[in-house]
Design a protein around this motif. Sequence first.
Motif, PDB file in Angstrom:
ATOM      1  N   LEU A 144       4.392  43.238  20.325  1.00  0.00           N
ATOM      2  CA  LEU A 144       5.735  43.783  20.429  1.00  0.00           C
ATOM      3  C   LEU A 144       6.137  43.940  21.888  1.00  0.00           C
ATOM      4  CD1 LEU A 144       5.793  46.535  17.646  1.00  0.00           C
ATOM      5  CD2 LEU A 144       6.335  44.110  17.485  1.00  0.00           C
ATOM      6  N   LEU A 145       7.425  43.775  22.163  1.00  0.00           N
ATOM      7  CA  LEU A 145       7.945  43.987  23.508  1.00  0.00           C
ATOM      8  C   LEU A 145       8.040  45.480  23.775  1.00  0.00           C
ATOM      9  CD1 LEU A 145      10.751  41.283  23.385  1.00  0.00           C
ATOM     10  CD2 LEU A 145       8.567  41.121  24.578  1.00  0.00           C
ATOM     11  N   LEU A 196      20.246  47.600  21.839  1.00  0.00           N
ATOM     12  CA  LEU A 196      19.121  48.134  21.066  1.00  0.00           C
ATOM     13  C   LEU A 196      18.971  47.469  19.699  1.00  0.00           C
ATOM     14  CD1 LEU A 196      19.355  51.952  21.908  1.00  0.00           C
ATOM     15  CD2 LEU A 196      18.082  50.144  23.058  1.00  0.00           C
ATOM     16  N   PRO A 197      20.047  47.219  18.940  1.00  0.00           N
ATOM     17  CA  PRO A 197      19.849  46.541  17.650  1.00  0.00           C
ATOM     18  C   PRO A 197      19.248  45.145  17.807  1.00  0.00           C
ATOM     19  CG  PRO A 197      22.007  47.591  17.729  1.00  0.00           C
ATOM     20  CD  PRO A 197      21.443  47.649  19.116  1.00  0.00           C
ATOM     21  N   VAL A 198      19.625  44.438  18.877  1.00  0.00           N
ATOM     22  CA  VAL A 198      19.047  43.113  19.131  1.00  0.00           C
ATOM     23  C   VAL A 198      17.562  43.246  19.450  1.00  0.00           C
ATOM     24  CG1 VAL A 198      19.140  41.061  20.602  1.00  0.00           C
ATOM     25  CG2 VAL A 198      21.262  42.209  19.930  1.00  0.00           C
ATOM     26  N   ASN A 243      11.859  42.570  17.911  1.00  0.00           N
ATOM     27  CA  ASN A 243      10.510  43.100  17.690  1.00  0.00           C
ATOM     28  C   ASN A 243      10.083  42.965  16.231  1.00  0.00           C
ATOM     29  OD1 ASN A 243       9.191  43.768  20.028  1.00  0.00           O
ATOM     30  ND2 ASN A 243       9.898  45.868  20.091  1.00  0.00           N
ATOM     31  N   LYS A 244      11.036  43.109  15.300  1.00  0.00           N
ATOM     32  CA  LYS A 244      10.694  42.916  13.888  1.00  0.00           C
ATOM     33  C   LYS A 244      10.235  41.481  13.644  1.00  0.00           C
ATOM     34  CE  LYS A 244      13.864  46.432  12.067  1.00  0.00           C
ATOM     35  NZ  LYS A 244      15.159  46.653  11.349  1.00  0.00           N
ATOM     36  N   GLU A 245      10.942  40.546  14.259  1.00  0.00           N
ATOM     37  CA  GLU A 245      10.580  39.135  14.113  1.00  0.00           C
ATOM     38  C   GLU A 245       9.205  38.865  14.725  1.00  0.00           C
ATOM     39  OE1 GLU A 245      12.122  34.860  15.838  1.00  0.00           O
ATOM     40  OE2 GLU A 245      13.615  36.389  15.324  1.00  0.00           O
ATOM     41  N   ARG A 290       3.523  40.684   6.957  1.00  0.00           N
ATOM     42  CA  ARG A 290       3.630  39.342   6.373  1.00  0.00           C
ATOM     43  C   ARG A 290       2.435  38.463   6.701  1.00  0.00           C
ATOM     44  NH1 ARG A 290       5.886  34.785   8.608  1.00  0.00           N
ATOM     45  NH2 ARG A 290       6.970  35.955  10.218  1.00  0.00           N
ATOM     46  N   THR A 291       1.881  38.627   7.899  1.00  0.00           N
ATOM     47  CA  THR A 291       0.751  37.789   8.306  1.00  0.00           C
ATOM     48  C   THR A 291      -0.593  38.426   7.975  1.00  0.00           C
ATOM     49  OG1 THR A 291       0.669  38.757  10.521  1.00  0.00           O
ATOM     50  CG2 THR A 291       2.125  36.867  10.205  1.00  0.00           C
TER      51      THR A 291
END
Length: 720
Positions: A200-201, A183-185, A190-192, A337-338
């Motif tokens: 988002l996945l 989950l952390p990965v 998704n943040k990236e 950011r975008t």
Amino acid sequence: MPDNTTAIQEKITALTERLHYLNHQYYQHDTSEVTDQEFDQLLAELQQLEKEHPELALPNSPTQRVGGTITKQFPTALHKYPMLSLGNTYSEADLRDFDERVRRGLEGAEFTYVCEMKFDGVAMSLTYEQGQLTQGVTRGDGTRGDVVTNNVRTIKNLPLHLRPAGPAQPAEFEVRGEIFMPLPVFDDLNKEREQNGEALLANPRNAASGTLKLQDSALVAARRLRFFAYSFLSPVRGVFPTHSASLEALKAWGLPVSDTWRQCHSIDEVLDFIHHWEKKRFELPVATDGIVIKVDDFQQQEALGFTSKSPRWAIAYKYPAEAARTRLNSIQYQVGRTGAVTPVAMLTPVPLAGTVVKRASVHNANQIAALDLRLGDMVFVEKGGEIIPKITGVDLTQRPEGSQPIQYPTECPACGTPLIRPEGEAHFRCPNDTGCAPQLKAKLEHYVSRKALNIDGLGAETVARFFDLGLVRTPADIYDLSADKLTGLERLGEKSIQNLLSGIEASKQVPFDRVLFGLGIRYVGETVAEKLAAHYRSMDAILLAAAPELGAVPEVGGVIAESLAAWSQNEANRALVERLRTAGVQLALTGEAPKAVSDRLAGLTFVLSGVFEQHSREELQQLIVQNGGKITGSISKKLSYLVAGDKMGPAKREKATELKVPIISETDLLAMIPTDTQTADEEEILAPQNPDSSAETASNETFPAPTGTANDLGRQASLF
């Protein structure tokens, strides 16, 4: 053979065994016997020896963990033991009925169950021969699956060779298990993607499945998948008396087996196990969706047998999707950011799936309209894949009188700039990328992040603080920071200042591809930045390239190329690049560029389209460049050749025919190149094939037919 061959082979063997041992200690026992630096030095030493003596490299070398193999297409293989699906139930009454059927089938004999967590990932069949991993095959249709061995080898907690411990290992056997994304990965990924303006996945299962189908194993390695084993199969009968004994043996041999399984001596104990994990499972760093219950004794499994679709000795209890009902109080609009403006629903706090949910995703304006959301509504909230809270519906019986549909803002909530909605996109965006505070802060956070410039001492909180104080506004401002400017700031002592300045200085040595990624250009993620850096070698060359040329670079394509070209033409961005150059940041790759093989194609330009048989598209592009030719992404009168592969779109063929551009085949192209360049060293083929992100349909845990005996975050702590 040289006299020192034996010594080199012994050194390679010793390093291989040492690294396998350290990986086992780290991933299975949460023990770091050496520092990360020492581990990396050992790995680098082995890599160098294998590079100098490839004929001496062992088949399951730990160097394969980093990936790098390009697979043009995945072959398929028949399963020796068909991977049948498992029957599901959401009812405790059904479990008691199952228990009665087992009891009747065993004619009243005593029996024991094994209960295991049902991890939500991708079922995988692994073959070990003489203790070595030789094949990894996906479930596929249950009879035949895709061979993804190269990708499986990158999973760091999965042993490439087994330890000679515990019970004797059969010469050949199969291990079934689940490959999953922690989950952390998943959250980091998704943040990236959100920062890069990508969709988002949906959940970790789909993310894991899609990752296993990537054709570049280096990209698979970067996704940090993990594995848990749950089944042992062998043509040799009677290796183990029980399933629980096989799990203990798999663990002794070095395979990762979750410690969450338990033997249960009655259906009441099974239900206790289910109730125990109903809430506690949310504490695990892996998605779960139920409990698998199996009869433990293998002879009793054989006696119970199979139906046409599933075993009679096993069943899965699936936890019902948790939902909650709460009030929608407001919508907040966040600027990324975008420039993407994302709506977030602010809710009256409600317990859901082990957490208290206060916020939920609404995705975009289309979703708000589709749900007809209104402030004050009582809404139903679920966790998508039990991960991300989302609104799934509205209780219209509780809608307040006089409520009005939510009007999406027309101006940026942060800077007031009129929003735009590019054609074909779901998100509204703020175009003020040089003056919108949330965008500027997010760009700075991205620049200093671990995968970009990795500046120690500059985290998100510190960046935001420096921005609010007017110390930094662009990445170039970071290099103007000094002890004089920082002295006297609260919570920033002399040592902290020195560490921060040292981190800034060290960032000047970060390679160019990571600098390019750190600039935060829309759609230019890690992989694209690597490909652009390898192709152009310098920022200056990228700034000079037009969109069609950029689009021909592997992994780039038209949308990314247009975004990058627009960024390059912006004077503020060019000024930023010059300030970074003055600061000493790496804006070019060091070392020599790959040398040209010939000038046979000098003055010729090519477009490649379709799927090719003998080489991947990227390999053909590299061969063209090595022989003096140029690649472009568009068809014009100036184009020399259109190289047509299988399944090429008709539009390109029609345009080439209309403009009288010669259309040639892969064989025709190769005939134009000197023979010795067609077998170029693979190290010179820089670019992998475009990843195939198609995801295999996830299935329940799978079991063999009765022909056989019958789940790091970097180098961090193990999962459980």
